[in-house]
Write an enzyme that holds these catalytic residues in place. Structure first.
Site, PDB file in Angstrom:
ATOM      1  N   VAL A 193      71.194 -28.700  11.339  1.00  0.00           N
ATOM      2  CA  VAL A 193      72.186 -29.613  11.911  1.00  0.00           C
ATOM      3  C   VAL A 193      71.954 -30.993  11.290  1.00  0.00           C
ATOM      4  CG1 VAL A 193      73.018 -30.723  14.021  1.00  0.00           C
ATOM      5  CG2 VAL A 193      72.230 -28.354  14.102  1.00  0.00           C
ATOM      6  N   GLY A 248      63.738 -30.098   7.609  1.00  0.00           N
ATOM      7  CA  GLY A 248      63.033 -30.330   8.863  1.00  0.00           C
ATOM      8  C   GLY A 248      63.940 -30.465  10.070  1.00  0.00           C
ATOM      9  N   HIS A 249      65.252 -30.387   9.887  1.00  0.00           N
ATOM     10  CA  HIS A 249      66.193 -30.636  11.001  1.00  0.00           C
ATOM     11  C   HIS A 249      67.311 -29.613  11.002  1.00  0.00           C
ATOM     12  CE1 HIS A 249      68.932 -33.025  13.612  1.00  0.00           C
ATOM     13  NE2 HIS A 249      67.814 -33.567  14.022  1.00  0.00           N
ATOM     14  N   PHE A 250      67.243 -28.544  11.424  1.00  0.00           N
ATOM     15  CA  PHE A 250      66.083 -27.741  11.778  1.00  0.00           C
ATOM     16  C   PHE A 250      66.116 -26.519  10.873  1.00  0.00           C
ATOM     17  CE2 PHE A 250      67.604 -30.028  15.493  1.00  0.00           C
ATOM     18  CZ  PHE A 250      66.472 -30.700  15.890  1.00  0.00           C
ATOM     19  N   PHE A 294      67.280 -33.384   4.416  1.00  0.00           N
ATOM     20  CA  PHE A 294      66.995 -33.454   5.853  1.00  0.00           C
ATOM     21  C   PHE A 294      67.031 -32.090   6.528  1.00  0.00           C
ATOM     22  CE2 PHE A 294      71.377 -35.002   5.140  1.00  0.00           C
ATOM     23  CZ  PHE A 294      72.116 -34.012   5.790  1.00  0.00           C
TER      24      PHE A 294
END
Length: 144
Positions: A57, A50-52, A47
């Protein structure tokens, strides 16, 4: 609660989740209706792509999923529930208090507070370094 050391291999015997969605690494305390587990957060989590990318986070909803999985380990470790599944049925009063970033160790604590047939309600909280990261009330349905 009883101090234990349940590793990820044993967790995978209870939970059907697998990479990249298995979010519990170890169980450290367990009782009839209460569990404390660990999620070690690393930059290798999918994750974070893409986050971020510039400021990684952990998504709050995945913190709640980790809490749900910890509760699932407790429920599915019971002999009468072997081979069953626990389905997420809802979240209430969810609060996110602290950002969770790579290198953090999430301590996941869940306590079953109400049961009615296949439905259960859990109070859950996640901490990092003793500080509250997230909390909420989770509802589950036990099924096959």
């Amino acid at each position: 609660m009883t101090e234990v050391n349940i590793n990820v291999t044993e967790i995978m015997e209870a939970l059907p989740h697998r990479y990249p969605f298995l979010l519990v690494d170890r169980v450290i305390d367990i009782a009839d209706d209460e569990i404390t587990a660990i999620k070690n957060v690393t930059i290798n989590e999918e994750f974070f792509q893409g986050h971020f990318p510039q400021y990684p986070v952990m998504p709050g909803v995945l913190i709640m999923e980790a809490l749900a999985q910890a509760a699932g380990v407790l429920e599915l470790s019971k002999p009468e529930n072997k081979g069953k599944l626990v389905f997420y049925a809802g979240m209430d009063n969810v609060k996110y208090k602290k950002q969770v970033t790579p290198g953090d160790q999430l301590v996941l604590h869940a306590k079953f507070i109400k049961r009615r047939g296949p439905i259960a309600v859990v109070e859950a909280e996640a901490t990092v370094d003793g500080k509250l990261a997230a909390k909420g009330t989770l509802t589950f349905a036990l099924g096959k």
